[in-house]
Design a protein around this motif. Structure first.
Motif, mmCIF file in Angstrom:
data_model
loop_
_atom_site.group_PDB
_atom_site.id
_atom_site.type_symbol
_atom_site.label_atom_id
_atom_site.label_comp_id
_atom_site.label_asym_id
_atom_site.label_seq_id
_atom_site.Cartn_x
_atom_site.Cartn_y
_atom_site.Cartn_z
ATOM 1 N N LEU A 26 0.830 -1.207 0.000
ATOM 2 C CA LEU A 26 0.000 0.000 0.000
ATOM 3 C C LEU A 26 0.866 1.259 0.000
ATOM 4 C CD1 LEU A 26 -3.058 0.510 0.090
ATOM 5 C CD2 LEU A 26 -2.857 0.821 2.555
ATOM 6 N N THR A 27 0.649 2.098 -1.008
ATOM 7 C CA THR A 27 1.376 3.360 -1.137
ATOM 8 C C THR A 27 0.378 4.476 -1.414
ATOM 9 O OG1 THR A 27 3.360 2.271 -1.984
ATOM 10 C CG2 THR A 27 3.124 4.616 -2.480
ATOM 11 N N LYS A 28 0.580 5.593 -0.741
ATOM 12 C CA LYS A 28 -0.263 6.771 -0.962
ATOM 13 C C LYS A 28 0.637 7.990 -1.081
ATOM 14 C CE LYS A 28 -4.082 9.223 -1.228
ATOM 15 N NZ LYS A 28 -5.034 9.083 -2.357
ATOM 16 N N VAL A 29 0.596 8.629 -2.254
ATOM 17 C CA VAL A 29 1.454 9.769 -2.542
ATOM 18 C C VAL A 29 0.592 11.001 -2.787
ATOM 19 C CG1 VAL A 29 3.142 10.742 -4.148
ATOM 20 C CG2 VAL A 29 3.260 8.314 -3.513
ATOM 21 N N TYR A 30 0.993 12.108 -2.185
ATOM 22 C CA TYR A 30 0.347 13.394 -2.423
ATOM 23 C C TYR A 30 1.351 14.310 -3.119
ATOM 24 C CZ TYR A 30 -3.100 11.834 1.018
ATOM 25 O OH TYR A 30 -4.054 11.119 1.706
ATOM 26 N N GLY A 31 0.862 15.048 -4.119
ATOM 27 C CA GLY A 31 1.722 15.998 -4.818
ATOM 28 C C GLY A 31 2.675 15.313 -5.783
ATOM 29 N N SER A 32 3.567 16.095 -6.378
ATOM 30 C CA SER A 32 4.551 15.571 -7.327
ATOM 31 C C SER A 32 5.784 16.462 -7.312
ATOM 32 C CB SER A 32 3.964 15.502 -8.742
ATOM 33 O OG SER A 32 3.570 16.791 -9.179
ATOM 34 N N GLY A 33 6.860 15.961 -7.910
ATOM 35 C CA GLY A 33 8.087 16.734 -7.971
ATOM 36 C C GLY A 33 8.629 17.046 -6.593
ATOM 37 N N LEU A 73 -12.152 4.612 2.561
ATOM 38 C CA LEU A 73 -12.493 6.040 2.569
ATOM 39 C C LEU A 73 -11.565 6.847 1.670
ATOM 40 C CD1 LEU A 73 -13.153 6.591 6.376
ATOM 41 C CD2 LEU A 73 -14.866 6.360 4.566
ATOM 42 N N ASP A 74 -10.398 6.295 1.369
ATOM 43 C CA ASP A 74 -9.420 6.972 0.522
ATOM 44 C C ASP A 74 -8.834 5.937 -0.428
ATOM 45 O OD1 ASP A 74 -7.839 8.928 -0.529
ATOM 46 O OD2 ASP A 74 -6.603 9.247 1.263
ATOM 47 N N GLU A 75 -8.454 6.367 -1.602
ATOM 48 C CA GLU A 75 -7.930 5.458 -2.618
ATOM 49 C C GLU A 75 -6.409 5.515 -2.632
ATOM 50 O OE1 GLU A 75 -8.334 4.568 -7.439
ATOM 51 O OE2 GLU A 75 -9.522 6.140 -6.470
ATOM 52 N N PRO A 76 -5.737 4.377 -2.483
ATOM 53 C CA PRO A 76 -4.275 4.400 -2.506
ATOM 54 C C PRO A 76 -3.742 4.711 -3.895
ATOM 55 C CG PRO A 76 -5.071 2.142 -2.486
ATOM 56 C CD PRO A 76 -6.278 3.021 -2.298
ATOM 57 N N THR A 77 -2.512 5.207 -3.946
ATOM 58 C CA THR A 77 -1.844 5.435 -5.219
ATOM 59 C C THR A 77 -1.491 4.111 -5.879
ATOM 60 O OG1 THR A 77 -0.936 7.504 -4.355
ATOM 61 C CG2 THR A 77 0.117 6.589 -6.321
#
Length: 259
Positions: A26-33, A73-77
């Motif tokens: 399970l990985t969850k990433v917010y934003g980029s760069g 409730l939230d979708e993983p990356t």
């Protein structure tokens, strides 16, 4: 596990009993760069059925994100999540909504009670929304456990904070869900009301066979659990069975020193 936690090491936390919920990679990433933040980093975990698991970690460690992804409730990356043998990522939005309604209970720091409904109406609201009949035997057992038999016809504004949270807890349990997810459920309560609520969650496991997964930052709250999982920087780094408040506090101090 003993010794100093190793936040740079990925560990897979699994159980010996059939899991009520689980995640792999399970990985969850917010934003980029440059603004990219990995709230979860390749987490693999099982939550055993009929057990009480607490999730702890320093602020920003990803504990609420983990719970929200496992609860649908939230979708993983990336990665995969199951509730029992149902993979959440394989469900259409309507099916996922129905699964959360029918098979999952939620208790949050904000009580989320409807102010125009009585305590009893708030408790049975998930059943009403699903068009299901109330299992009166289970409902009576839960009402006795929450100790609000004489307050069922009162509206939330007529109840104390602790009483409102007990109503929210009863609402989460009344459908007989596969898992009850609790996100900092004692955060707005005093010590006595916190103990009452945690005792109720504990009895739900011991007496009703329910599964509870709770995010908390309080060692005394985590001590009610069968097992505590520790996160740091989005990774599972340690686990503690049969916790006590002192042992949990020691592990948390270790995490904070190395984070």
């Amino acid at each position: 596990m003993c010794g100093t936690p190793r936040p740079a090491t990925l560990i897979a936390v699994t159980t010996t009993t059939s899991p009520a919920a689980s995640a792999v990679g399970l990985t969850k990433v917010y934003g980029s760069g440059d603004s990219r933040v990995a709230a979860l980093d390749d987490v693999t975990v099982d939550f055993a059925a009929g057990r009480f698991t607490a999730i702890m970690g320093p602020s920003g460690s990803g504990k609420s994100t983990l719970m929200h992804c496992v609860a649908g409730l939230d979708e993983p990356t990336s990665g995969r999540v199951w509730l029992g043998d149902v993979e959440l990522s394989a469900l259409a939005d309507d099916d996922l909504t129905a699964l959360r309604r029918d098979r999952v209970g939620f208790v949050f720091q904000a009580f989320n009670l409807l102010p125009t409904l009585t305590a009893w109406e708030n408790i049975t609201l998930p059943l009403d929304l699903a068009g299901k009949r109330t299992d009166q035997r289970l409902a009576d057992t839960i009402v006795r456990a929450v100790g609000l038999g004489d307050r069922l016809h009162h509206r939330p504004s007529q109840l104390s904070g602790g009483q409102q949270q007990r109503v929210a807890c009863a609402r989460a349990m009344v459908t007989g869900p596969d898992v009850v997810f609790a996100d900092e459920p004692t955060g707005a309560l005093d010590s006595r009301a916190s103990a009452d609520l945690l005792g109720l969650l504990r009895r739900g496991v011991d007496e009703l066979g329910q599964t509870v997964v709770m995010v908390t930052h309080e060692p005394a709250a985590a001590a009610y659990a069968d097992r505590v999982l520790f996160l740091a920087d989005g990774r599972l780094v340690d686990a503690l069975d049969a916790p006590t408040a002192d042992r949990v506090l020691d592990r948390m101090k270790s995490l904070e020193r190395v984070s």
